[in-house]
Design a protein around this motif. Structure first.
Motif, PDB file in Angstrom:
ATOM      1  N   LEU A 171       0.821  -1.207   0.000  1.00 13.14           N
ATOM      2  CA  LEU A 171       0.000   0.000   0.000  1.00 13.14           C
ATOM      3  C   LEU A 171       0.859   1.263   0.000  1.00 13.14           C
ATOM      4  CD1 LEU A 171      -2.842  -0.989   2.498  1.00 13.14           C
ATOM      5  CD2 LEU A 171      -2.783  -1.220   0.006  1.00 13.14           C
ATOM      6  N   ARG A 202      -7.949   2.631  -5.188  1.00 11.91           N
ATOM      7  CA  ARG A 202      -9.086   1.962  -4.541  1.00 11.91           C
ATOM      8  C   ARG A 202      -8.679   0.609  -3.986  1.00 11.91           C
ATOM      9  NH1 ARG A 202     -11.578   4.807  -8.369  1.00 11.91           N
ATOM     10  NH2 ARG A 202     -13.512   5.897  -7.841  1.00 11.91           N
ATOM     11  N   LEU A 203      -9.399   0.191  -2.952  1.00 10.59           N
ATOM     12  CA  LEU A 203      -9.328  -1.167  -2.426  1.00 10.59           C
ATOM     13  C   LEU A 203     -10.699  -1.804  -2.607  1.00 10.59           C
ATOM     14  CD1 LEU A 203      -7.475  -0.567   0.994  1.00 10.59           C
ATOM     15  CD2 LEU A 203      -6.473  -1.046  -1.252  1.00 10.59           C
ATOM     16  N   ALA A 249      -7.778   2.856   4.463  1.00  9.41           N
ATOM     17  CA  ALA A 249      -8.052   3.566   3.215  1.00  9.41           C
ATOM     18  C   ALA A 249      -8.243   5.050   3.457  1.00  9.41           C
ATOM     19  CB  ALA A 249      -9.295   2.976   2.552  1.00  9.41           C
ATOM     20  N   PHE A 298      -7.480   6.384  -0.027  1.00 10.46           N
ATOM     21  CA  PHE A 298      -8.076   5.463  -0.992  1.00 10.46           C
ATOM     22  C   PHE A 298      -9.592   5.477  -0.877  1.00 10.46           C
ATOM     23  CE2 PHE A 298      -4.179   2.574  -0.149  1.00 10.46           C
ATOM     24  CZ  PHE A 298      -3.382   3.389  -0.930  1.00 10.46           C
ATOM     25  N   LYS A 299     -10.264   5.189  -1.983  1.00  9.01           N
ATOM     26  CA  LYS A 299     -11.677   4.857  -1.954  1.00  9.01           C
ATOM     27  C   LYS A 299     -11.814   3.357  -1.719  1.00  9.01           C
ATOM     28  CE  LYS A 299     -13.465   8.929  -3.081  1.00  9.01           C
ATOM     29  NZ  LYS A 299     -14.424   9.647  -2.221  1.00  9.01           N
ATOM     30  N   VAL A 300     -12.958   2.934  -1.199  1.00  4.60           N
ATOM     31  CA  VAL A 300     -13.186   1.509  -0.933  1.00  4.60           C
ATOM     32  C   VAL A 300     -14.474   1.071  -1.612  1.00  4.60           C
ATOM     33  CG1 VAL A 300     -13.593  -0.257   0.831  1.00  4.60           C
ATOM     34  CG2 VAL A 300     -11.967   1.599   1.268  1.00  4.60           C
TER      35      VAL A 300
END
Length: 569
Positions: free
Chosen positions: A478, A485-486, A513, A518-520
């Motif tokens: 990461l 995104r995850l 995130a 990050f977006k999830v």
């Protein structure tokens, strides 16, 4: 140096006195000479006599020398037999016609004996050089130059010749394969690797020779792959193969370093009354594949159940190749949804295969096989092309949506992948911002895969980790790679309303995130309760059967026009 002695010459002339004169000249030089006084039997004589050189008169009843030359040279097996045309036609056009027909030389009548001997001698030198080179090529094709062992086809022929009369003997066929990639994973220099592979192959053969009885029949079936025919009972053969397994587990010394060998051994016990050697070796290789599937460093015996499984793999492999040629595949689209607004924000493109006889074939069956045999690269490029065409079609309607595409580790390991991929979407005048590339964590294990990922990110593509939490889960990735995104794997979503452990895992992923920007997206949403729980936890996006299964482009187009219609709980 004269090459005439022992050479076979075919002399063709409709005048018997001419063939006799020529025959006397070359028999005096130690040649074996066959005389022929008509053009009808030339091809049959060439086939039976196999001459080293042909002296052919041009002007004969029936077929002339030009026609016969063309016919002889049209046969693959005869095109290297030199032909001298003997002609009374002194004009240049006739000489050129003979050379164009394929003849190597020509001599005008009346001929000079010394000149003719010299021309024949020179052509025989070239013929013997060709034969020598051809023999070496055949040896390289038939025998492995590193170990000196016969290759598979020759091994089968030798086995058939040696053992066809031994009707009461028991034979066991074994196949051993060394995983050179795993064994030499630390040797990056191609020169070092090539030298080391040869050293390993020779050492494996030395250890095999030390174990098996003198005169044992062994062969090289491919790089690091060896076959053996044991004239022994099943118990005796299995005991010898177990000893080989023990010896191969001992370290190998390569370039002053000790290496542990990664290998697999499979064998076919002597249970078939009729010895079809190709079948026996194929079954031993099926057992070897089973040993590899179970992690390697194993000895596996063939059992009938392997036949059915490997037949299924064989059929699927053949059908996959045919499907690519006939374009039996179709791209389906599964909606990506904003959890809070429950509005469509994009699609994930998924490959589907509808076989004309077998119907729908699950991606879980054909994708791993395509990755294994290398078809996944061309298949993925074809899919990307279809996706680009669909995006262009949707642009004419007005909406702009994100398109997620799965990228296989096999693609990332190809040096030309980034260039090929960028070339496809550039031809459709699309921007990297139109795409999101989904990769599994295993894709990042190889440094080359990570390098390709960085190159794609620099081009402007969004990157997502698919099935997050189920792979190697190395959080170092990461920080190391540029993700956007995850995707939380469905295994953490299916029981999220009942399992406190799943809730804790999803909360942890969301916290990581949020901290890293990050977006999830959660996959596998099937109920409104799951959707509400994820909304409560702060997840950003979702996909799953609650909204829609993967659908053809026509239905996805309707979704863009008229919106989503979520399934009822």
């Amino acid at each position: 140096m004269l090459q005439l002695e022992g050479s076979r010459l075919l002399i063709v002339d409709d005048e018997q006195r001419n063939t006799r004169l020529l025959a006397d000249i070359f028999r005096a030089e130690g040649c074996d000479v066959h005389e022929l006084n008509n053009s009808c039997d030339v091809l049959k004589t060439v086939a039976s006599y196999e001459p080293d050189l042909i002296i052919l008169d041009v002007m004969m009843p029936g077929k002339n020398g030009f026609e016969l030359t063309r016919e002889i040279k049209s046969h693959e097996a005869w095109k290297h037999i030199p032909i001298i045309l003997l002609t009374a036609l002194a004009d240049r056009d006739s000489c050129v016609s003979g050379l164009e027909a394929g003849a190597e030389d020509y001599v005008s009548k009346p001929f000079n004996r010394r000149e003719l001997r010299a021309r024949v001698n020179n052509l025989l030198k070239l013929k013997k050089l060709h034969d020598f080179q051809n023999q070496n090529i055949r040896l390289l094709e038939q025998y492995d130059p590193v170990t000196g062992l016969p290759r598979k086809e020759i091994l089968l022929e030798i086995a058939n010749t040696l053992f066809k009369k031994k009707k009461d003997s028991s034979f066991c066929v074994g196949v051993c394969e060394v995983d050179l990639d795993q064994t030499l994973i630390g040797l990056l220099s191609s020169q070092d690797r090539d030298t080391s592979e040869k050293q390993i192959s020779r050492t494996v053969v030395e250890r095999m020779s030390a174990i098996f009885p003198p005169g044992i029949l062994m062969g090289c079936l491919g790089p690091g792959k060896f076959g053996v025919v044991l004239e022994a009972s099943e118990n005796e053969a299995a005991s010898q193969l177990r000893l080989l397994q023990h010896r191969l587990q001992q370290p190998f010394m390569i370039q002053s370093q000790e290496f542990l060998l990664k290998f697999s051994i499979g064998y076919m016990p002597p249970s078939m009354p009729s010895r079809e050697w190709r079948v026996l070796f194929n079954k031993a290789e099926m057992a070897l594949l089973e040993a590899k599937k179970e992690g390697g460093n194993l000895l596996k015996k063939f059992v009938p159940e392997m036949d059915a499984e490997n037949y299924e793999r064989w059929w699927l492999s053949q059908a996959l190749f045919q499907a690519m040629r006939e374009q039996q595949f179709e791209v389906y689209f599964q909606p990506l949804v904003d959890i809070h607004k429950e509005t469509l924000v994009g699609f994930e493109a998924l490959l589907r295969w509808q076989h004309p006889d077998k119907g729908f074939i699950s991606p879980a069956r054909f994708i791993p096989l395509a990755e294994e045999n290398g078809h996944i690269y061309d298949l993925s490029l074809w899919m990307i092309e279809q996706v680009c065409q669909q995006i262009v079609a949707w642009r004419r309607m007005g909406p702009r949506v994100r398109m997620a595409i799965n990228i296989s580790p096999v693609q990332l390991y190809r040096d030309d992948f980034t260039e090929d991929f960028v070339d496809v979407f550039s031809r459709y005048h699309l921007s990297p911002n139109d795409f999101e590339l989904e990769l599994t964590e295993s894709s990042l294990m190889d440094p080359k895969g990570g390098g390709q990922l960085q190159a794609l990110w620099r081009q402007g593509f969004d990157i997502a980790i698919d099935d997050f939490g189920t792979g190697y889960s190395n959080l170092e990735y990461l920080k190391k790679y540029p993700f956007n995104r995850l995707k939380i794997d469905r295994s953490f979503i299916s029981n999220i309303c009942e399992s406190s452990d799943d809730i804790a895992i999803v909360k942890a992923i969301l916290a990581i995130a949020e901290h890293m920007g990050f977006k999830v997206i959660a996959e596998g949403i099937e109920t409104v309760q799951q959707l509400e729980k994820l909304r409560e936890l702060g997840c950003h996006e979702a996909q799953g059967f609650y909204f829609s299964k993967p659908v053809p482009a026509t239905i996805a187009t309707d979704m863009l026009r008229y919106g989503l219609k979520p399934s009822q709980p």
